[in-house]
Enzyme design. Structure first.
Site, mmCIF file in Angstrom:
data_model
loop_
_atom_site.group_PDB
_atom_site.id
_atom_site.type_symbol
_atom_site.label_atom_id
_atom_site.label_comp_id
_atom_site.label_asym_id
_atom_site.label_seq_id
_atom_site.Cartn_x
_atom_site.Cartn_y
_atom_site.Cartn_z
ATOM 1 C CG ASP A 300 -11.877 8.975 -48.606
ATOM 2 O OD1 ASP A 300 -11.543 9.838 -47.766
ATOM 3 O OD2 ASP A 300 -11.734 7.749 -48.411
ATOM 4 C CG HIS A 301 -7.921 13.447 -48.684
ATOM 5 N ND1 HIS A 301 -8.069 14.279 -47.585
ATOM 6 C CD2 HIS A 301 -7.976 14.256 -49.773
ATOM 7 C CE1 HIS A 301 -8.187 15.528 -47.997
ATOM 8 N NE2 HIS A 301 -8.140 15.541 -49.317
ATOM 9 C CE1 TYR A 478 -8.749 5.012 -41.722
ATOM 10 C CE2 TYR A 478 -7.194 6.604 -40.830
ATOM 11 C CZ TYR A 478 -7.527 5.293 -41.142
ATOM 12 O OH TYR A 478 -6.645 4.276 -40.858
ATOM 13 C CG HIS A 479 -9.635 12.985 -44.537
ATOM 14 N ND1 HIS A 479 -8.357 13.414 -44.869
ATOM 15 C CD2 HIS A 479 -9.599 12.750 -43.200
ATOM 16 C CE1 HIS A 479 -7.603 13.437 -43.796
ATOM 17 N NE2 HIS A 479 -8.331 13.029 -42.765
ATOM 18 N N PRO A 480 -13.978 11.074 -46.098
ATOM 19 C CG PRO A 480 -15.604 9.531 -45.412
ATOM 20 C CD PRO A 480 -14.206 9.984 -45.113
#
Length: 566
Positions: A300-301, A478-480
């Site tokens: 994730d980011h 919010y980038h998993p």
């Protein structure tokens, strides 16, 4: 009985439902755990804060406490409605860097190099900023963009003056201007293009599903949470789901396709007996097939941020002094789809290298003309102050987490453990990113506006102090991705055609198949994965039909297949 059952009506699931039902040949069922996308905040671009707080349209997951982040659990918003996270996100249109996809191919995933996926990115979009008067693309735009696709890409209709101040300051700090992060080069700063149409959000449900739902061969069932995949002698034959408090079952003659996302897809595989034996035995689940990689490879980011309190009142705020401006904005939106409510809040940003030796940009900026409100969970600062926030993320972290079952109850949330900062290098990147954000805020363009640094604050100066502050304050962007990774190694879950290893009739088509994070926001890449997945399914059908025709006629199978695909 359907030909295809798709679990999850998110970014990729909407694409799959559209493409597989388009010809009318196949009966398709789409199961979505959440409600229809009928909230008035979904089409409103500025409604993102309300949606992040929603318990109806948002799963509102929480991670396990992170030992290297002050033992904090992190809030993980994920879309729980038709369109998935494309219905609640900030609409930023980014594909990632060509390097990312070439890396996927280097890892053994044939058909996923940049030259393979660029045509898909072009085909899925209707790129408004590059349109000429005749409706085509301006000269030079054809190499990177497309017209006529379902997902509309637009320039922001309304931008806050502080976003332009950020762009000016970033240029003063040495960052090059860039009007198209999805064009010839990604590096630089500017305004983001957004997934909007006519001043409203263009979610994947709006782009792909709205018209498709009128087809008699597509059935969409909302409020239907899948509980497990049903197998018949090693073949996925259907899906069980809960609707109205009762369990139901839907059968799939051809394939079951999981598009439930980075959290939902591995959870459903584990509940269905696909995964590591030890994990399944712990919950009393009978194993269908050993796949140790299910739920592993989680990435994730993470965002580190700098927040400035402003002495001017140009930014966004809920301060009482903004009341008349807010009323005006509401009227502009309701009667013309214009004004501040058409803003996605994260209007401007860009890409940079943490060090000149980096081969590609490894940091991303998101600027918001608003004080930090922590995913909308803490709105009080926005009622007290005007301000602006610059978020910086490390695009390619090396730490890898995992997703496990917390319970055999299919309605219980899983145990999400990103294991952030297991690799110290990831923390080093964010320290560099935060220092670059401070450099931008220190430029002359911000001088008339900055009153004081609220976070991290003037007391946090040394690298050691910044590291500790980041551990206590960094949050998800919010980038998993990655929990059902694509590949051929022992930890891979799907092959390059997105078929689950070891069983038949089952694919995963969503962001969970990414072997590594892409350098940017993930809705565009997830949509591309949906387009690629649909083409793979249709290619396999054509291949099977060609082989069958070849056997029946005595013709050479390869020639028959080529004719069928054509």
């Amino acid at each position: 009985m359907f030909d295809y059952v798709i679990v999850g009506g998110g970014s990729a699931g909407c694409v799959m439902a559209n493409r597989l039902s388009a010809g009318g040949e196949f009966k398709v069922c789409l199961l979505e755990a959440g409600p229809p996308d009928d909230s008035p905040f979904i089409p409103m671009p500025g409604g993102v804060l309300a949606l992040l707080r929603s318990k109806v349209y948002n799963w509102q997951f929480w991670t396990l406490p992170q030992p290297r982040m002050g033992n904090r659990p992190l809030f993980w918003p994920r879309g729980r409605t038709l369109g998935g996270s494309s219905s609640i996100n900030a609409q930023v249109c980014i594909r990632g860097h060509a390097w990312d996809y070439d890396r996927w191919a280097e890892l053994g995933n044939e058909g996923w190099a940049w030259r393979d996926v660029l045509p898909l990115f072009k085909a899925l979009e209707n790129y408004e900023p590059g349109a000429d008067e005749a409706g085509g693309l301006l000269p030079g735009m054809e190499a990177f963009h497309g017209r006529g696709g379902p997902l509309n890409v637009a320039s922001l209709r309304d931008t806050n003056p502080m976003s332009q101040v950020f762009v000016d300051a970033a240029r003063q700090a040495g960052h090059a201007p860039n009007d198209d992060f999805n064009g010839a080069t990604q590096e630089g700063v500017g305004f983001y293009k957004v997934y909007q149409k006519d001043g409203q959000r263009c979610s994947n449900a709006r782009a792909y599903l709205r018209e498709a739902q009128k087809r008699p061969n597509l059935t969409v069932i909302t409020h239907a949470q899948a509980t497990r995949v049903v197998f018949d002698h090693g073949r996925a034959a259907g899906v069980r789901y809960v609707y109205g408090g009762k369990e139901h079952e839907v059968a799939a003659k051809r394939e079951v396709i999981l598009s439930a996302g980075t959290v939902g897809s591995p959870q459903l595989l584990l509940l269905s007996g696909i995964g590591p034996a030890v994990e399944l035995a712990r919950h009393g689940i009978a194993q269908q097939h050993e796949l140790p990689g299910v739920g592993q490879n989680l990435q994730d980011h993470l965002d580190a941020y700098v927040v400035m309190r402003a002495k001017t009142r140009l930014g966004m705020s809920f301060h009482p002094s903004s009341l008349l401006r807010t009323i005006k904005a509401l009227l502009q939106y309701l009667f013309g789809r214009r004004g501040p409510l058409t803003s996605n809040i994260a209007e401007a940003g860009g890409f940079a290298r943490s060090h000149p030796a980096e081969p590609v940009p490894d940091l991303q900026f998101h600027f918001a003309p608003l004080v930090n409100v922590r995913h909308g969970l803490d709105l009080w600062p926005a009622f007290r102050w005007y301000g602006h926030t610059l978020m910086t993320c490390d695009l390619r972290p090396l730490s890898r987490g995992e997703l496990r079952l917390a319970s055999a109850d299919p309605l219980a949330p899983p145990a999400i453990d990103p294991k952030h900062f297991e690799q110290e290098r990831d923390l080093d990147k964010l320290v560099t990113g935060l220092k670059k954000a401070r450099e931008i805020f220190a430029q002359p363009a911000f001088a008339p506006h900055n009153l004081e640094e609220m976070e991290p604050g003037p007391a946090v100066r040394s690298d050691a102090e910044i590291r500790e502050w980041i551990r206590g304050h960094a949050e998800t962007l919010y980038h998993p991705v990655g929990t059902c990774k694509m590949g051929s190694d022992p930890m891979a879950v799907v092959d390059a055609r997105l078929r689950v290893h070891g069983v038949t009739g089952l694919r995963v088509v969503d962001a969970s198949i990414m072997p590594t994070l892409v350098g940017g926001n993930t809705n565009g890449p997830s949509t591309m994965i949906g387009e690629r997945g649909a083409r793979l399914v249709l290619e396999d059908i054509a291949r099977a039909q060609a082989e069958s025709a070849g056997k029946a006629s005595g013709a050479a199978a390869p020639e028959a297949m080529a004719e069928a695909v054509e």
